[in-house]
Design a protein around this motif. Structure first.
Motif, short mmCIF file in Angstrom:
data_model
loop_
_atom_site.label_atom_id
_atom_site.label_comp_id
_atom_site.label_asym_id
_atom_site.label_seq_id
_atom_site.Cartn_x
_atom_site.Cartn_y
_atom_site.Cartn_z
N GLU A 138 5.26 -6.37 42.86
CA GLU A 138 6.37 -5.55 42.38
C GLU A 138 5.90 -4.14 42.02
O GLU A 138 6.54 -3.15 42.38
CB GLU A 138 7.02 -6.22 41.17
CG GLU A 138 8.22 -5.47 40.65
CD GLU A 138 8.88 -6.16 39.45
OE1 GLU A 138 9.88 -5.60 38.97
OE2 GLU A 138 8.42 -7.23 39.02
N ALA A 139 4.76 -4.05 41.35
CA ALA A 139 4.23 -2.74 40.96
C ALA A 139 3.91 -1.88 42.18
O ALA A 139 4.05 -0.66 42.15
CB ALA A 139 2.99 -2.91 40.09
N VAL A 178 7.94 -1.25 44.01
CA VAL A 178 9.03 -0.54 43.33
C VAL A 178 8.98 0.97 43.54
O VAL A 178 10.01 1.59 43.82
CB VAL A 178 9.10 -0.93 41.83
CG1 VAL A 178 9.98 0.02 41.05
CG2 VAL A 178 9.62 -2.35 41.70
N PRO A 179 7.80 1.61 43.46
CA PRO A 179 7.79 3.06 43.69
C PRO A 179 8.28 3.45 45.10
O PRO A 179 8.79 4.55 45.29
CB PRO A 179 6.32 3.45 43.52
CG PRO A 179 5.74 2.38 42.66
CD PRO A 179 6.48 1.12 43.02
N THR A 192 10.80 2.10 46.60
CA THR A 192 12.25 1.92 46.68
C THR A 192 13.00 2.97 45.86
O THR A 192 14.22 2.99 45.88
CB THR A 192 12.67 0.52 46.21
OG1 THR A 192 12.28 0.35 44.85
CG2 THR A 192 12.04 -0.56 47.09
N THR A 193 12.29 3.81 45.14
CA THR A 193 12.92 4.84 44.33
C THR A 193 13.44 5.93 45.24
O THR A 193 12.69 6.53 46.02
CB THR A 193 11.91 5.45 43.32
OG1 THR A 193 11.37 4.37 42.56
CG2 THR A 193 12.59 6.44 42.42
#
Length: 162
Positions: free
Chosen positions: A152-153, A156-157, A159-160
């Protein structure tokens, strides 16, 4: 492959995650004899993916143990460290280099997973009290769930939205 490309064009995902198994790449002669072909094909595929989504990630394969881990642990239950294996031997460094270059050339984020499984020198058969491998190339569901925050870490960046 054509069905996948058609589906991706239709769905327009925000993120595409690409991965593959290195199982057939254990023999270093495969990379020596066909490394340039593999790198070119992978680069082309990744470039195609970048036309279908704003973000693309290449997820590194897990380090490959040289043995069936559960069987090794049964044989060596009093010394489970005998079922660990070398960081580089399990990661197939030649294949890893090809993947990293292809991802960089295509402008794709390479997510290295080796540190999730290995110290500076050895890869684990057990992390804490969790069995890492179900056999000689698949991780267990339990370790996958344990590693979810790491994945996830990394994702997630990507998908921003900017």
């Amino acid at each position: 492959r054509a069905n996948l490309l058609s589906w991706l064009k239709e769905e327009q995902p925000d993120l595409i995650i690409v991965s593959h198994g290195r199982y057939d790449l254990r023999v270093s002669s495969v990379i020596e004899d066909h490394g340039a072909e593999l790198e070119g094909a992978l680069t082309d595929f990744l470039r195609t993916m970048t036309t279908l989504a704003p973000s693309v990630a290449f997820l590194e394969d897990v380090p490959r143990p040289p043995m069936h881990v559960p069987a090794c642990l049964v044989r060596h239950r009093r010394d489970v460290n005998r079922c660990t294996f070398g960081r580089d031997s399990g990661a197939l460094p030649e294949a890893r280099t090809v993947e990293m270059r292809a991802a960089a050339t295509a402008g794709v984020k390479y997510i290295a997973t080796r540190d999730w499984f290995c110290t500076d020198s050895r890869c684990a058969a057990i992390l804490g009290n969790i069995l890492v491998y179900a056999d000689d190339n698949h991780i267990t569901n339990e370790i996958a769930l344990y590693l979810e925050p790491f994945l996830e870490a990394a994702l997630v960046p990507l998908t921003t939205k900017n």
